[in-house]
Scaffold this motif. Structure first.
Motif, PDB file in Angstrom:
ATOM      1  N   ALA A  90      23.448  -9.103  33.795  1.00  0.00           N
ATOM      2  CA  ALA A  90      23.679  -9.164  32.356  1.00  0.00           C
ATOM      3  C   ALA A  90      22.950 -10.348  31.721  1.00  0.00           C
ATOM      4  N   ASN A  91      22.943 -11.483  32.419  1.00  0.00           N
ATOM      5  CA  ASN A  91      22.244 -12.653  31.900  1.00  0.00           C
ATOM      6  C   ASN A  91      21.891 -13.585  33.048  1.00  0.00           C
ATOM      7  N   VAL A  92      20.953 -14.454  32.790  1.00  0.00           N
ATOM      8  CA  VAL A  92      20.523 -15.440  33.773  1.00  0.00           C
ATOM      9  C   VAL A  92      20.588 -16.798  33.097  1.00  0.00           C
ATOM     10  N   THR A  93      21.190 -17.756  33.770  1.00  0.00           N
ATOM     11  CA  THR A  93      21.281 -19.109  33.238  1.00  0.00           C
ATOM     12  C   THR A  93      20.290 -19.986  33.978  1.00  0.00           C
ATOM     13  N   THR A  94      19.492 -20.723  33.236  1.00  0.00           N
ATOM     14  CA  THR A  94      18.569 -21.665  33.862  1.00  0.00           C
ATOM     15  C   THR A  94      19.002 -23.087  33.520  1.00  0.00           C
ATOM     16  N   TYR A  95      18.644 -24.000  34.370  1.00  0.00           N
ATOM     17  CA  TYR A  95      18.992 -25.402  34.190  1.00  0.00           C
ATOM     18  C   TYR A  95      17.734 -26.254  34.298  1.00  0.00           C
ATOM     19  N   THR A  96      17.701 -27.337  33.568  1.00  0.00           N
ATOM     20  CA  THR A  96      16.644 -28.312  33.728  1.00  0.00           C
ATOM     21  C   THR A  96      16.771 -28.892  35.131  1.00  0.00           C
ATOM     22  N   HIS A  97      15.630 -29.139  35.765  1.00  0.00           N
ATOM     23  CA  HIS A  97      15.656 -29.638  37.137  1.00  0.00           C
ATOM     24  C   HIS A  97      16.535 -30.877  37.247  1.00  0.00           C
ATOM     25  N   GLY A  98      17.413 -30.853  38.257  1.00  0.00           N
ATOM     26  CA  GLY A  98      18.279 -31.997  38.506  1.00  0.00           C
ATOM     27  C   GLY A  98      19.540 -32.026  37.677  1.00  0.00           C
ATOM     28  N   THR A  99      19.904 -30.884  37.065  1.00  0.00           N
ATOM     29  CA  THR A  99      21.124 -30.854  36.250  1.00  0.00           C
ATOM     30  C   THR A  99      22.046 -29.700  36.602  1.00  0.00           C
ATOM     31  N   GLY A 100      21.643 -28.814  37.497  1.00  0.00           N
ATOM     32  CA  GLY A 100      22.426 -27.611  37.750  1.00  0.00           C
ATOM     33  C   GLY A 100      23.174 -27.606  39.066  1.00  0.00           C
ATOM     34  N   HIS A 101      23.507 -26.407  39.494  1.00  0.00           N
ATOM     35  CA  HIS A 101      24.280 -26.205  40.722  1.00  0.00           C
ATOM     36  C   HIS A 101      23.439 -26.403  41.974  1.00  0.00           C
ATOM     37  N   VAL A 102      22.124 -26.244  41.856  1.00  0.00           N
ATOM     38  CA  VAL A 102      21.204 -26.390  42.983  1.00  0.00           C
ATOM     39  C   VAL A 102      20.141 -27.409  42.602  1.00  0.00           C
ATOM     40  N   ILE A 103      19.908 -28.377  43.472  1.00  0.00           N
ATOM     41  CA  ILE A 103      18.814 -29.324  43.228  1.00  0.00           C
ATOM     42  C   ILE A 103      17.730 -29.061  44.265  1.00  0.00           C
ATOM     43  N   ASN A 104      16.534 -28.854  43.779  1.00  0.00           N
ATOM     44  CA  ASN A 104      15.377 -28.596  44.629  1.00  0.00           C
ATOM     45  C   ASN A 104      14.692 -29.933  44.884  1.00  0.00           C
ATOM     46  N   LEU A 105      14.897 -30.468  46.080  1.00  0.00           N
ATOM     47  CA  LEU A 105      14.376 -31.801  46.379  1.00  0.00           C
ATOM     48  C   LEU A 105      12.862 -31.833  46.460  1.00  0.00           C
ATOM     49  N   ALA A 106      12.257 -30.718  46.817  1.00  0.00           N
ATOM     50  CA  ALA A 106      10.791 -30.670  46.838  1.00  0.00           C
ATOM     51  C   ALA A 106      10.238 -30.816  45.427  1.00  0.00           C
ATOM     52  N   GLY A 107      11.020 -30.452  44.435  1.00  0.00           N
ATOM     53  CA  GLY A 107      10.597 -30.583  43.050  1.00  0.00           C
ATOM     54  C   GLY A 107      10.457 -32.028  42.603  1.00  0.00           C
ATOM     55  N   LEU A 108      10.979 -32.948  43.389  1.00  0.00           N
ATOM     56  CA  LEU A 108      10.877 -34.371  43.057  1.00  0.00           C
ATOM     57  C   LEU A 108       9.704 -35.051  43.748  1.00  0.00           C
ATOM     58  N   ARG A 109       8.958 -34.296  44.544  1.00  0.00           N
ATOM     59  CA  ARG A 109       7.855 -34.891  45.300  1.00  0.00           C
ATOM     60  C   ARG A 109       6.779 -35.489  44.407  1.00  0.00           C
ATOM     61  N   HIS A 110       6.637 -34.981  43.195  1.00  0.00           N
ATOM     62  CA  HIS A 110       5.611 -35.524  42.299  1.00  0.00           C
ATOM     63  C   HIS A 110       5.857 -36.996  41.982  1.00  0.00           C
ATOM     64  N   GLU A 111       7.095 -37.432  42.161  1.00  0.00           N
ATOM     65  CA  GLU A 111       7.435 -38.835  41.913  1.00  0.00           C
ATOM     66  C   GLU A 111       6.856 -39.743  43.000  1.00  0.00           C
ATOM     67  N   ASN A 112       6.612 -39.192  44.183  1.00  0.00           N
ATOM     68  CA  ASN A 112       6.024 -39.921  45.309  1.00  0.00           C
ATOM     69  C   ASN A 112       6.854 -41.148  45.696  1.00  0.00           C
ATOM     70  N   LYS A 113       8.172 -41.007  45.595  1.00  0.00           N
ATOM     71  CA  LYS A 113       9.093 -42.081  45.967  1.00  0.00           C
ATOM     72  C   LYS A 113      10.216 -41.472  46.798  1.00  0.00           C
ATOM     73  N   PRO A 114      10.847 -42.267  47.655  1.00  0.00           N
ATOM     74  CA  PRO A 114      12.012 -41.766  48.397  1.00  0.00           C
ATOM     75  C   PRO A 114      13.143 -41.398  47.431  1.00  0.00           C
ATOM     76  N   LEU A 115      13.966 -40.442  47.841  1.00  0.00           N
ATOM     77  CA  LEU A 115      15.075 -39.998  46.983  1.00  0.00           C
ATOM     78  C   LEU A 115      16.026 -41.142  46.644  1.00  0.00           C
TER      79      LEU A 115
END
Length: 134
Positions: A50-75
């Protein structure tokens, strides 16, 4: 989402894999984006999605840690890894799922050690069970 929606989503994703024959590393992310942003996901599954909810990276139910690689810093330096092995969203809330924990050296090491400890424990329990004859 509900099981029927997840099944519909996965079916649509698999059809895209079949149609594109994509085997490039990381092409799954492009296909996820394509079926969502093109509207194909809801067009092909109007009764189950019926609908799909999207979240800004780092604000939702799932965090994709590979998505932070552009920062080039440890988590930990980014404030996403706190305590021993707790991953948080950028607002400090706890995600339900931390995806791709192997993308951070400290977190990957923690889980390798933890996995090996658990594997040894299960193996010892199994051997004890075999020796007991049960």
């Amino acid at each position: 989402g509900e099981q029927i929606a997840m099944e519909s989503y996965l079916r649509t994703l698999l059809l895209e894999f079949d149609a594109t024959q994509c085997v490039a590393h990381g092409c799954d992310q492009g296909l996820h984006n394509y079926i969502y942003y093109s509207g194909k996901l809801q067009q092909e599954n109007p009764a189950t999605i019926a609908n799909v909810t999207t979240y800004t990276h780092g604000t939702g139910h799932v965090i994709n840690l590979a998505g932070l690689r552009h920062e080039n810093k440890p988590l930990r330096e980014l404030g996403v890894l706190i305590e021993e092995a707790t991953v948080v969203n950028v607002d400090g809330s706890l995600p339900n799922i931390a995806h791709q924990v192997d993308r951070d050296a400290e977190l990957a090491k923690y889980f390798r050690i933890k996995y090996n400890q658990e594997a040894r424990k299960v193996e010892a329990e199994y051997r004890a069970l075999l020796q007991s004859g049960k």
